[in-house]
Enzyme design. Structure first.
Site, PDB file in Angstrom:
ATOM      1  N   THR A 180       0.889  -1.166   0.000  1.00 54.83           N
ATOM      2  CA  THR A 180       0.000   0.000   0.000  1.00 54.83           C
ATOM      3  C   THR A 180       0.918   1.204   0.000  1.00 54.83           C
ATOM      4  O   THR A 180       2.101   1.073   0.330  1.00 54.83           O
ATOM      5  CB  THR A 180      -0.888  -0.001   1.273  1.00 54.83           C
ATOM      6  OG1 THR A 180      -1.930  -0.960   1.127  1.00 54.83           O
ATOM      7  CG2 THR A 180      -1.528   1.325   1.571  1.00 54.83           C
ATOM      8  N   ARG A 208     -13.571  -7.675  -2.687  1.00 51.57           N
ATOM      9  CA  ARG A 208     -12.993  -7.476  -1.351  1.00 51.57           C
ATOM     10  C   ARG A 208     -12.483  -6.034  -1.210  1.00 51.57           C
ATOM     11  O   ARG A 208     -11.807  -5.508  -2.088  1.00 51.57           O
ATOM     12  CB  ARG A 208     -11.846  -8.465  -1.149  1.00 51.57           C
ATOM     13  CG  ARG A 208     -11.111  -8.338   0.189  1.00 51.57           C
ATOM     14  CD  ARG A 208      -9.871  -7.493   0.086  1.00 51.57           C
ATOM     15  NE  ARG A 208      -9.073  -7.539   1.320  1.00 51.57           N
ATOM     16  CZ  ARG A 208      -8.020  -6.766   1.542  1.00 51.57           C
ATOM     17  NH1 ARG A 208      -7.624  -5.893   0.645  1.00 51.57           N
ATOM     18  NH2 ARG A 208      -7.354  -6.868   2.673  1.00 51.57           N
ATOM     19  N   VAL A 209     -12.798  -5.396  -0.109  1.00 55.72           N
ATOM     20  CA  VAL A 209     -12.298  -4.051   0.175  1.00 55.72           C
ATOM     21  C   VAL A 209     -11.431  -4.128   1.427  1.00 55.72           C
ATOM     22  O   VAL A 209     -11.815  -4.755   2.414  1.00 55.72           O
ATOM     23  CB  VAL A 209     -13.477  -3.066   0.392  1.00 55.72           C
ATOM     24  CG1 VAL A 209     -12.966  -1.691   0.798  1.00 55.72           C
ATOM     25  CG2 VAL A 209     -14.318  -2.968  -0.876  1.00 55.72           C
ATOM     26  N   GLY A 210     -10.257  -3.515   1.360  1.00 50.64           N
ATOM     27  CA  GLY A 210      -9.341  -3.545   2.502  1.00 50.64           C
ATOM     28  C   GLY A 210      -9.565  -2.385   3.450  1.00 50.64           C
ATOM     29  O   GLY A 210     -10.612  -1.723   3.444  1.00 50.64           O
ATOM     30  N   ASP A 211      -8.574  -2.135   4.268  1.00 52.42           N
ATOM     31  CA  ASP A 211      -8.696  -1.101   5.300  1.00 52.42           C
ATOM     32  C   ASP A 211      -8.415   0.312   4.776  1.00 52.42           C
ATOM     33  O   ASP A 211      -8.865   1.294   5.368  1.00 52.42           O
ATOM     34  CB  ASP A 211      -7.716  -1.383   6.441  1.00 52.42           C
ATOM     35  CG  ASP A 211      -6.270  -1.427   5.951  1.00 52.42           C
ATOM     36  OD1 ASP A 211      -6.013  -2.075   4.913  1.00 52.42           O
ATOM     37  OD2 ASP A 211      -5.404  -0.798   6.582  1.00 52.42           O
ATOM     38  N   THR A 231      -0.694   0.258   6.590  1.00 54.62           N
ATOM     39  CA  THR A 231      -0.455  -0.771   5.573  1.00 54.62           C
ATOM     40  C   THR A 231      -0.330  -2.116   6.273  1.00 54.62           C
ATOM     41  O   THR A 231       0.208  -2.205   7.373  1.00 54.62           O
ATOM     42  CB  THR A 231       0.812  -0.487   4.755  1.00 54.62           C
ATOM     43  OG1 THR A 231       1.050  -1.620   3.898  1.00 54.62           O
ATOM     44  CG2 THR A 231       2.040  -0.268   5.624  1.00 54.62           C
ATOM     45  N   GLY A 232      -0.860  -3.144   5.640  1.00 52.45           N
ATOM     46  CA  GLY A 232      -0.777  -4.468   6.249  1.00 52.45           C
ATOM     47  C   GLY A 232      -2.019  -5.264   5.913  1.00 52.45           C
ATOM     48  O   GLY A 232      -2.784  -4.899   5.015  1.00 52.45           O
ATOM     49  N   GLY A 234      -5.322  -5.998   5.763  1.00 56.80           N
ATOM     50  CA  GLY A 234      -6.397  -5.049   5.986  1.00 56.80           C
ATOM     51  C   GLY A 234      -7.514  -5.527   6.892  1.00 56.80           C
ATOM     52  O   GLY A 234      -8.099  -4.731   7.636  1.00 56.80           O
TER      53      GLY A 234
HETATM   54  N1  ASP Z   1      -3.805  -2.829   3.705  1.00 58.01           N
HETATM   55  C1  ASP Z   1      -3.916  -3.271   2.344  1.00 58.01           C
HETATM   56  C2  ASP Z   1      -5.174  -4.047   2.177  1.00 58.01           C
HETATM   57  O1  ASP Z   1      -5.493  -4.860   3.033  1.00 58.01           O
HETATM   58  C3  ASP Z   1      -2.764  -4.102   1.898  1.00 58.01           C
HETATM   59  C4  ASP Z   1      -1.421  -3.730   2.444  1.00 58.01           C
HETATM   60  O2  ASP Z   1      -1.227  -2.650   2.940  1.00 58.01           O
HETATM   61  O3  ASP Z   1      -0.504  -4.539   2.374  1.00 58.01           O
HETATM   62  O4  ASP Z   1      -5.820  -3.876   1.184  1.00 58.01           O
END
Ligand code: ASP
Length: 319
Positions: A180, A208-211, A231-232, A234
């Site tokens: 991200t 799918r929707v992330g954070d 980031t991570g 989500g």
């Molecule tokens: N946070 C992002 C998501 O889950 C992915 C990421 O940051 O690695 O869509």
């Protein structure tokens, strides 16, 4: 006269980023990409511009760099398409805008900003979001622009792994599956802002929707406390309302930014398996860049204009 006080921090994703799997040239390229984003944001802040404009400029620079999983370098979903999410938040007004699951706008962060400023809504998704972006005259790019070979190969590897029923291929593969980009800033007028943009996770389910576009999870800004871009993985960041949780600890429990960010990311999410990190800045200009995995592409800059960038748990490179 004292110099105006401002600060900017950026990230380009976190995960199992292993030093022994990267060449010095690749590392240099990531540092250069982070520096370009810091320079773009710093230029705005040094001119007396707003935190909102600074984070937007920094994220546009990262979206245009195919190395990062946002905009041009977005990962592929399970169907072999792209679905991008992005958000911005203005800490001065608590205005926020986000888009989810779109492919077409060249810079998803500009689409999120248009939602904030011109739609009367906070979050637009899918075909309606695309129609809004066209009506607003945002620049679009075709599928060829968003195709990057390394992301395509990551999708093919993931499909093969699932077909064979194998566990995660190797530890380095995790780094290719997600990522991200994001930025947070405090401007010389004392205002905070945050912006986040992502392609999500390789082979994610369509829809799918992330954070990142979820205000309070992956993106948050409030002049009373702090600005956060995460980031991570989500799903974890949504369930723990990570960005808002940090802001609430500062505002309601009197915690420092460093303590709140460390406790949420390292002490709480980490042991649960919620891999990732974030960048944050508070209303006095303190910066925190915690992560609970092997690395996070990250950097910060202050009034002096000297960019500081790092990838692993290591000393920051300057200049
Ligand atoms: N946070 C992002 C998501 O889950 C992915 C990421 O940051 O690695 O869509």
């Amino acid at each position: 006269m004292t110099r105006p006080h401002f600060a900017l921090a950026v990230h380009g994703g976190a995960g199992t980023i292993l030093k022994h799997r990267m060449t010095p040239e690749q590392e240099d390229a990531f540092h250069a990409g982070l520096c370009a984003a810091l320079v773009a944001g710093h230029t705005v802040l040094a001119d007396g511009g707003s935190a909102l404009d600074a984070v937007t400029a920094a994220v546009v620079a990262l979206e245009d760099d195919p190395r990062f999983n946002a905009g041009r370098g977005a990962v592929f979903n399970a169907d072999g398409g792209h679905e991008m999410d992005a958000a911005v938040m203005d800490g001065c007004t608590r205005a926020a805008g986000a888009i989810a699951g779109v492919c077409g706008p060249r810079n998803p962060v500009l689409a999120a900003r248009a939602v904030m400023e011109r739609s009367g809504h906070v979050l637009l998704a899918g075909p309606g979001a695309l129609r809004f972006c066209r009506e607003q005259g945002l620049a679009f790019a075709d599928d060829a622009y968003f195709f990057t070979e390394h992301r395509w190969q990551a999708l093919l590897r993931e499909r093969e792994r699932l077909r064979l029923g194998l566990p995660e291929e190797d530890e380095a593969d995790e780094a290719r599956r997600h990522g991200t980009v994001g930025a947070v800033a405090l401007d010389a007028h004392g205002h905070l802002a945050a912006a986040t943009s992502t392609g999500g996770m390789t082979h994610k389910a369509p829809g799918r929707v992330g954070d990142s576009p979820v205000i309070g999870a992956g993106t948050w800004a409030d002049d009373r406390d702090c600005a956060v871009s995460a980031t991570g993985h989500g799903e974890w960041f949504i369930r723990h309302a990570v960005a808002h949780e940090i802001a609430a600890r500062i505002r309601l429990a009197g915690q420092s930014l460093a303590r709140a960010a460390h406790e949420v990311v390292v002490d709480e999410l980490g042991p649960l398996g919620g891999s990732g990190g974030l960048v944050a800045v508070d209303r006095t200009g303190h910066i925190a860049l915690p992560f609970n995995c092997a690395g996070m592409y990250r950097g910060f800059v202050r009034e002096d204009g000297v960019p500081h960038t790092a990838i692993y748990a290591e000393a920051y490179r300057t200049g």
